[in-house]
Design a protein around this motif. Structure first.
Motif, PDB file in Angstrom:
ATOM      1  N   LEU A  24      14.807 -54.242 -19.128  1.00 56.62           N
ATOM      2  CA  LEU A  24      14.983 -52.860 -19.528  1.00 56.62           C
ATOM      3  C   LEU A  24      14.582 -52.652 -20.981  1.00 56.62           C
ATOM      4  CD1 LEU A  24      15.975 -50.142 -18.501  1.00 56.62           C
ATOM      5  CD2 LEU A  24      18.263 -50.753 -19.278  1.00 56.62           C
ATOM      6  N   LYS A  25      14.782 -53.676 -21.813  1.00 51.95           N
ATOM      7  CA  LYS A  25      14.413 -53.569 -23.225  1.00 51.95           C
ATOM      8  C   LYS A  25      12.917 -53.357 -23.388  1.00 51.95           C
ATOM      9  CE  LYS A  25      18.019 -56.011 -25.778  1.00 51.95           C
ATOM     10  NZ  LYS A  25      18.289 -57.122 -26.704  1.00 51.95           N
ATOM     11  N   ASP A  26      12.155 -54.080 -22.597  1.00 52.28           N
ATOM     12  CA  ASP A  26      10.703 -53.986 -22.718  1.00 52.28           C
ATOM     13  C   ASP A  26      10.169 -52.646 -22.235  1.00 52.28           C
ATOM     14  OD1 ASP A  26      10.777 -56.577 -23.664  1.00 52.28           O
ATOM     15  OD2 ASP A  26      10.518 -57.442 -21.657  1.00 52.28           O
ATOM     16  N   SER A  27      10.900 -52.003 -21.309  1.00 47.59           N
ATOM     17  CA  SER A  27      10.408 -50.747 -20.736  1.00 47.59           C
ATOM     18  C   SER A  27      10.760 -49.537 -21.593  1.00 47.59           C
ATOM     19  CB  SER A  27      10.978 -50.556 -19.326  1.00 47.59           C
ATOM     20  OG  SER A  27      12.398 -50.443 -19.373  1.00 47.59           O
ATOM     21  N   ILE A  28      11.666 -49.682 -22.592  1.00 55.86           N
ATOM     22  CA  ILE A  28      12.086 -48.564 -23.423  1.00 55.86           C
ATOM     23  C   ILE A  28      11.159 -48.447 -24.630  1.00 55.86           C
ATOM     24  CG2 ILE A  28      13.935 -47.673 -24.892  1.00 55.86           C
ATOM     25  CD1 ILE A  28      15.938 -48.932 -23.014  1.00 55.86           C
ATOM     26  N   SER A  29      10.539 -47.282 -24.793  1.00 53.82           N
ATOM     27  CA  SER A  29       9.681 -47.041 -25.952  1.00 53.82           C
ATOM     28  C   SER A  29      10.542 -46.719 -27.169  1.00 53.82           C
ATOM     29  CB  SER A  29       8.725 -45.888 -25.661  1.00 53.82           C
ATOM     30  OG  SER A  29       9.446 -44.717 -25.346  1.00 53.82           O
ATOM     31  N   ARG A  30       9.938 -46.671 -28.325  1.00 48.10           N
ATOM     32  CA  ARG A  30      10.677 -46.407 -29.548  1.00 48.10           C
ATOM     33  C   ARG A  30      11.215 -44.977 -29.537  1.00 48.10           C
ATOM     34  NH1 ARG A  30      10.615 -50.491 -32.721  1.00 48.10           N
ATOM     35  NH2 ARG A  30      11.707 -49.302 -34.330  1.00 48.10           N
ATOM     36  N   LYS A  31      12.457 -44.844 -29.973  1.00 48.58           N
ATOM     37  CA  LYS A  31      13.133 -43.548 -30.009  1.00 48.58           C
ATOM     38  C   LYS A  31      13.358 -43.167 -31.474  1.00 48.58           C
ATOM     39  CE  LYS A  31      13.648 -43.365 -25.485  1.00 48.58           C
ATOM     40  NZ  LYS A  31      13.053 -42.320 -24.647  1.00 48.58           N
ATOM     41  N   ILE A  32      12.632 -42.167 -31.943  1.00 50.04           N
ATOM     42  CA  ILE A  32      12.713 -41.736 -33.333  1.00 50.04           C
ATOM     43  C   ILE A  32      13.044 -40.247 -33.377  1.00 50.04           C
ATOM     44  CG2 ILE A  32      11.469 -41.478 -35.511  1.00 50.04           C
ATOM     45  CD1 ILE A  32       9.799 -43.876 -34.744  1.00 50.04           C
TER      46      ILE A  32
ATOM     47  N   ARG B 142      13.653 -25.502 -33.136  1.00 49.00           N
ATOM     48  CA  ARG B 142      13.418 -26.691 -32.318  1.00 49.00           C
ATOM     49  C   ARG B 142      11.933 -26.728 -31.941  1.00 49.00           C
ATOM     50  NH1 ARG B 142      17.610 -28.898 -29.779  1.00 49.00           N
ATOM     51  NH2 ARG B 142      16.263 -30.744 -29.835  1.00 49.00           N
ATOM     52  N   VAL B 143      11.310 -27.868 -32.169  1.00 52.45           N
ATOM     53  CA  VAL B 143       9.878 -27.993 -31.948  1.00 52.45           C
ATOM     54  C   VAL B 143       9.602 -29.333 -31.265  1.00 52.45           C
ATOM     55  CG1 VAL B 143       9.569 -28.971 -34.270  1.00 52.45           C
ATOM     56  CG2 VAL B 143       7.616 -27.968 -33.077  1.00 52.45           C
ATOM     57  N   PRO B 144       8.616 -29.407 -30.342  1.00 53.11           N
ATOM     58  CA  PRO B 144       8.280 -30.703 -29.743  1.00 53.11           C
ATOM     59  C   PRO B 144       7.951 -31.739 -30.811  1.00 53.11           C
ATOM     60  CG  PRO B 144       7.212 -28.927 -28.547  1.00 53.11           C
ATOM     61  CD  PRO B 144       7.845 -28.294 -29.741  1.00 53.11           C
ATOM     62  N   HIS B 145       8.334 -32.980 -30.503  1.00 51.98           N
ATOM     63  CA  HIS B 145       8.203 -34.063 -31.483  1.00 51.98           C
ATOM     64  C   HIS B 145       6.781 -34.184 -32.026  1.00 51.98           C
ATOM     65  CE1 HIS B 145       9.048 -37.972 -33.314  1.00 51.98           C
ATOM     66  NE2 HIS B 145       7.936 -38.406 -32.776  1.00 51.98           N
ATOM     67  N   LYS B 146       5.799 -34.046 -31.175  1.00 54.79           N
ATOM     68  CA  LYS B 146       4.408 -34.220 -31.609  1.00 54.79           C
ATOM     69  C   LYS B 146       3.919 -33.063 -32.465  1.00 54.79           C
ATOM     70  CE  LYS B 146       3.143 -37.028 -27.588  1.00 54.79           C
ATOM     71  NZ  LYS B 146       2.242 -37.159 -26.402  1.00 54.79           N
TER      72      LYS B 146
ATOM     73  N   SER C 106      13.301 -36.218 -42.674  1.00 52.37           N
ATOM     74  CA  SER C 106      13.922 -37.522 -42.410  1.00 52.37           C
ATOM     75  C   SER C 106      13.588 -37.977 -40.993  1.00 52.37           C
ATOM     76  CB  SER C 106      15.443 -37.448 -42.583  1.00 52.37           C
ATOM     77  OG  SER C 106      16.017 -36.549 -41.651  1.00 52.37           O
ATOM     78  N   SER C 107      13.521 -39.306 -40.827  1.00 54.15           N
ATOM     79  CA  SER C 107      13.282 -39.921 -39.508  1.00 54.15           C
ATOM     80  C   SER C 107      14.368 -40.957 -39.259  1.00 54.15           C
ATOM     81  CB  SER C 107      11.900 -40.585 -39.460  1.00 54.15           C
ATOM     82  OG  SER C 107      10.872 -39.621 -39.641  1.00 54.15           O
ATOM     83  N   ASP C 108      14.952 -40.918 -38.074  1.00 49.85           N
ATOM     84  CA  ASP C 108      16.040 -41.824 -37.709  1.00 49.85           C
ATOM     85  C   ASP C 108      15.646 -42.585 -36.448  1.00 49.85           C
ATOM     86  OD1 ASP C 108      18.407 -43.144 -37.570  1.00 49.85           O
ATOM     87  OD2 ASP C 108      19.591 -41.439 -36.859  1.00 49.85           O
ATOM     88  N   ASP C 109      15.517 -43.906 -36.572  1.00 57.73           N
ATOM     89  CA  ASP C 109      15.144 -44.757 -35.437  1.00 57.73           C
ATOM     90  C   ASP C 109      16.404 -45.132 -34.659  1.00 57.73           C
ATOM     91  OD1 ASP C 109      14.145 -46.544 -33.621  1.00 57.73           O
ATOM     92  OD2 ASP C 109      12.919 -47.659 -35.068  1.00 57.73           O
ATOM     93  N   VAL C 110      16.530 -44.629 -33.422  1.00 58.50           N
ATOM     94  CA  VAL C 110      17.707 -44.876 -32.591  1.00 58.50           C
ATOM     95  C   VAL C 110      17.350 -45.738 -31.384  1.00 58.50           C
ATOM     96  CG1 VAL C 110      18.915 -42.785 -33.300  1.00 58.50           C
ATOM     97  CG2 VAL C 110      17.312 -42.677 -31.400  1.00 58.50           C
ATOM     98  N   THR C 111      16.264 -46.511 -31.501  1.00 59.68           N
ATOM     99  CA  THR C 111      15.824 -47.335 -30.369  1.00 59.68           C
ATOM    100  C   THR C 111      16.881 -48.364 -29.998  1.00 59.68           C
ATOM    101  OG1 THR C 111      13.560 -47.086 -31.186  1.00 59.68           O
ATOM    102  CG2 THR C 111      13.944 -48.757 -29.512  1.00 59.68           C
ATOM    103  N   GLU C 112      17.471 -49.004 -30.997  1.00 63.15           N
ATOM    104  CA  GLU C 112      18.465 -50.050 -30.714  1.00 63.15           C
ATOM    105  C   GLU C 112      19.680 -49.480 -30.001  1.00 63.15           C
ATOM    106  OE1 GLU C 112      21.041 -53.476 -33.126  1.00 63.15           O
ATOM    107  OE2 GLU C 112      19.619 -52.188 -34.188  1.00 63.15           O
ATOM    108  N   GLU C 113      20.176 -48.339 -30.478  1.00 64.04           N
ATOM    109  CA  GLU C 113      21.326 -47.711 -29.823  1.00 64.04           C
ATOM    110  C   GLU C 113      20.982 -47.314 -28.390  1.00 64.04           C
ATOM    111  OE1 GLU C 113      24.178 -43.738 -30.172  1.00 64.04           O
ATOM    112  OE2 GLU C 113      22.573 -44.090 -31.632  1.00 64.04           O
ATOM    113  N   TYR C 114      19.811 -46.719 -28.203  1.00 57.79           N
ATOM    114  CA  TYR C 114      19.392 -46.290 -26.868  1.00 57.79           C
ATOM    115  C   TYR C 114      19.286 -47.478 -25.920  1.00 57.79           C
ATOM    116  CZ  TYR C 114      16.931 -43.421 -23.417  1.00 57.79           C
ATOM    117  OH  TYR C 114      16.583 -42.739 -22.270  1.00 57.79           O
ATOM    118  N   THR C 115      18.753 -48.603 -26.420  1.00 63.42           N
ATOM    119  CA  THR C 115      18.599 -49.797 -25.588  1.00 63.42           C
ATOM    120  C   THR C 115      19.950 -50.370 -25.198  1.00 63.42           C
ATOM    121  OG1 THR C 115      16.513 -50.291 -26.713  1.00 63.42           O
ATOM    122  CG2 THR C 115      17.539 -52.068 -25.474  1.00 63.42           C
TER     123      THR C 115
END
Length: 280
Positions: free
Chosen positions: A60-68, A118-122, A144-153
């Protein structure tokens, strides 16, 4: 006659030996039933805790993309808020954004419009650049940018394990032997379902914040007092000054009256002073 007696004796001995041999089998059968019942009643596994979840590599870790999560706030000074608002709406439409919250304040000193966008990330960077270039004078900007990949995983892995335990409990519930076992298993199922709902809600919240960034935009217009007061005549200013003077006097008088308990102490202090002076 002897032959008949000998035959009866042999049959009696054989029957006794069969009864002795059959007794251990019944005891063993009883033990098996007791062990099976203990397995059902006492070996109900507890829900998975954080310590029990393995730290080994999970697919599951490998299938989760980065969450920012990207957020920002801007404060822009403009000449006309109404005209600027029309321009802002065009920029929002171009970037597929929308206004989540809007507030407007109008005071003697300035006009302020606060927008939560609210605006799409891209589209976030393009939106910020559009506001920076042609809307007005940027007074402040913070991104600001907050990387929440670890929490999501972590939440995803724990959620997957809890669902596995939930299926095991449901299978055990089908084969539960006593009412006590059923109630215990049902309680564990209920607790797991609550934890699963909370975890799924957290994942949905993170996905929403990742997919749509938030920009707090403030449009600010400062009012020039000289231009506002220049249109007022001398007579109006004179009357306003008299009114302000009278209001100040009334405020002073009311302030003095509010100290009336202290004024009552003045005669007492004078009387004590005179008495002390006579004695001296």
């Amino acid at each position: 006659m002897r032959t008949i007696l000998f035959t009866l004796l042999c049959l009696t001995l054989i029957n006794c030996s069969k009864q002795k041999a059959d007794k251990p089998l019944s005891v063993n059968a009883d033990l098996v039933e007791i062990i099976d019942e203990d397995k059902i009643a006492g070996n109900i596994p507890p829900p998975p805790s954080a310590a029990e979840i393995p730290n080994t590599t999970n697919p599951l870790k490998d299938s989760i993309s980065r969450k920012i999560i990207k957020n920002g706030n801007m404060r822009i000074q403009v000449g006309d808020i109404k005209k600027t608002q029309n321009q802002v709406n065009e920029i929002l439409k171009k970037n597929n954004a929308y206004i989540q919250k809007e507030e407007f304040q109008n005071t003697d000193m300035n006009e302020t419009m606060s927008l939560s966008i609210r605006v799409p990330h891209k589209k976030f960077d393009a939106l910020v650049n559009s506001f920076s270039d042609g809307v007005g004078s940027v007074l402040s900007k913070n991104i600001s940018s907050d990387d929440v990949t670890e929490e999501y995983t972590d939440v995803s892995i724990k959620l997957a394990n809890k669902k596995i335990y939930l299926e095991k409990y449901r299978d055990m519930l089908k084969s539960a032997a006593t009412t006590k076992d059923m109630l215990e298993i049902q309680e564990k199922i209920r607790a797991l379902e609550d934890e699963i709902d909370i975890a799924e809600g957290r994942l949905r919240f993170i996905d929403d914040r990742v997919n749509y960034s938030t920009l707090e935009l403030t449009l600010y217009k400062e009012k020039v007092r000289s231009s506002a007061t220049s249109k007022i005549g001398f007579g109006s200013r004179f009357v306003d000054s008299l009114t302000e003077g009278w209001n100040s006097f009334v405020a002073f008088l009311l302030g003095m009256i509010s100290f009336w308990p202290f004024l009552l102490l003045i005669p007492v202090i004078i009387a004590l002073w005179r008495k002390w002076k006579k004695k001296k």
